[in-house]
Design an enzyme around this catalytic site. Structure first.
Site, PDB file in Angstrom:
ATOM      1  CG  HIS A   1      -5.347   4.206   0.761  1.00  0.00           C
ATOM      2  ND1 HIS A   1      -6.163   3.534  -0.127  1.00  0.00           N
ATOM      3  CD2 HIS A   1      -4.954   3.280   1.682  1.00  0.00           C
ATOM      4  CE1 HIS A   1      -6.241   2.270   0.236  1.00  0.00           C
ATOM      5  NE2 HIS A   1      -5.518   2.088   1.325  1.00  0.00           N
TER       6      HIS A   1
ATOM      7  NE  ARG B   1      -1.650  -0.380  -1.008  1.00  0.00           N
ATOM      8  CZ  ARG B   1      -2.023  -0.641   0.248  1.00  0.00           C
ATOM      9  NH1 ARG B   1      -1.282  -1.408   1.019  1.00  0.00           N
ATOM     10  NH2 ARG B   1      -3.136  -0.134   0.732  1.00  0.00           N
TER      11      ARG B   1
ATOM     12  CE  LYS C   1      10.115 -11.729 -17.048  1.00  0.00           C
ATOM     13  NZ  LYS C   1       9.196 -12.219 -18.082  1.00  0.00           N
TER      14      LYS C   1
ATOM     15  NE  ARG D   1      -5.588  -2.881   7.193  1.00  0.00           N
ATOM     16  CZ  ARG D   1      -4.883  -3.720   7.943  1.00  0.00           C
ATOM     17  NH1 ARG D   1      -5.481  -4.434   8.837  1.00  0.00           N
ATOM     18  NH2 ARG D   1      -3.569  -3.844   7.794  1.00  0.00           N
ATOM     19  CB  THR D   2      -6.168  -2.053   0.293  1.00  0.00           C
ATOM     20  OG1 THR D   2      -5.937  -1.161   1.372  1.00  0.00           O
ATOM     21  CG2 THR D   2      -6.773  -1.308  -0.872  1.00  0.00           C
TER      22      THR D   2
HETATM   23  N1   CP Z   1      -5.561   0.562   5.388  1.00  0.00           N
HETATM   24  C1   CP Z   1      -4.779  -0.071   4.503  1.00  0.00           C
HETATM   25  O1   CP Z   1      -4.482   0.422   3.406  1.00  0.00           O
HETATM   26  O2   CP Z   1      -4.300  -1.280   4.935  1.00  0.00           O
HETATM   27  P1   CP Z   1      -3.397  -2.252   4.085  1.00  0.00           P
HETATM   28  O3   CP Z   1      -2.054  -1.571   3.883  1.00  0.00           O
HETATM   29  O4   CP Z   1      -3.285  -3.516   4.903  1.00  0.00           O
HETATM   30  O5   CP Z   1      -4.064  -2.471   2.754  1.00  0.00           O
END
Ligand code: CP
Length: 315
Positions: A133, A105, A84, A54-55
């Site tokens: 998040h 991320r 590396k 998603r993100t």
């Molecule tokens: N909700 C969410 O962060 O989904 P993903 O891990 O697929 O990005």
């Protein structure tokens, strides 16, 4: 002060949340009219050390739909020079020489803050291990606003992994900005919410009840926010994770006790085997999770616009 980096949910207040949500409504309208080409000439870098459906797709879709461009590494640990031995600070400092915004991320809590300190361009935390998040929580709150019509006065059940679930951490911080009637914390014993977050709720006058009675919590709530057991965060103790899976499964029996106007949400992914939400409830109009995912597009468009156009005009 305009936002520069987006690292935690606590950075937001009711005023900028209201502005962001108004902007998200506007982005939806512009998209519908085929007229949302606002970021032509801007370039976004997405640097992901952890998997995402998603993100990453959502941010990239938002940027591309707004006429911008994207460069990306979906497995930075393997496909960037991190393999590396390059530090994450050097990596984001390097990527920031090329792009206008970095979506980041990482597997460690606190990594996004560390990276932002060296990033020459706005950096958005797209999930830092079991930390936060924030953009997930923004789209969650926007979904609550759209589905229920208001945020003040609601009762919310937070269900599942409240210890390692970063989305639910960020959402709890945002709920602390509103006059919430009550939060039910429904978690297996080994993944109960951390004391510091409960102290935050108390400090912000959010009454909460820890309970294992899902039926009671669900019947009293306007929002049931289910989350996945974060098996990948249990280290060697995956057996423990497996024991907790399915403990608070949402199925038709739970939907039967929910209020007619309540909504079921989940940040996704849901675990097919862990089964925190049975697919039998997917067609219930109160199951809002795919609308929630769609809303992410407009909220992230609004956020990119805020960081790349409005704030740069102010600076
Ligand atoms: N909700 C969410 O962060 O989904 P993903 O891990 O697929 O990005």
């Amino acid at each position: 002060m305009p936002l520069r980096h987006v690292i935690t949910a606590q950075q937001f207040n009711r005023t900028n949340l209201r502005e962001l949500f108004r902007e998200a409504d506007f982005m939806e309208k512009l998209c519908r009219d085929g007229n949302c080409d606002l970021l032509h000439g801007k370039l976004m870098g997405s640097v992901f050390y952890e998997p995402s459906t998603r993100t990453r797709f959502c941010f990239e879709a938002a940027m591309l739909r707004m006429g911008g461009s994207v460069i990306t590494t979906e497995n930075a640990a393997q496909f960037s020079s991190a393999a590396k031995g390059e530090s994450l600070e050097d990596t984001v400092r390097t990527v920031g020489q090329f792009v206008d915004v970095t979506i980041f991320r990482h597997v460690e809590a606190g990594a996004a803050l560390k990276a932002s300190k060296k990033s020459p361009v706005p950096l958005i935390n797209a999930g830092d291990g079991p930390g936060q998040h924030p953009t997930q929580a923004l789209l969650d709150l926007y979904t609550i606003q759209r589905e229920i019509g208001h945020i003040d006065g609601i009762t919310v059940s937070l269900v599942g992994d409240l210890l390692y679930g970063r989305a639910v951490h960020s959402l709890a911080y945002l709920l602390g900005k509103y006059k919430i009637e009550r939060v039910y914390l429904v978690a297996p014993t080994v993944v109960r919410m951390k004391p510091d977050l409960k102290a935050y709720l108390k400090r912000h006058n959010v009454p909460y009840t820890e309970t294992q009675n899902l039926m009671k919590a669900a019947s009293a709530s306007d929002i049931i926010y289910s989350t996945r057991i974060q098996r990948e965060r249990f280290g060697e103790n995956t057996d423990l994770a497996d024991q907790t899976m399915g403990q608070f499964k949402i199925n038709n029996a739970v939907m039967d006790v929910m209020k007619p106007e309540a909504r079921l949400m989940h940040p996704f992914p849901r675990n097919e085997e862990g089964g925190e939400i049975d697919t039998e409830v997917d067609d219930d109009p109160r199951a809002a999770y795919f609308r929630q995912i769609r809303n992410g597009l407009y909220v992230r468009m609004a956020l990119l616009k805020m960081l790349l156009i409005r704030n740069s005009n102010r600076r």
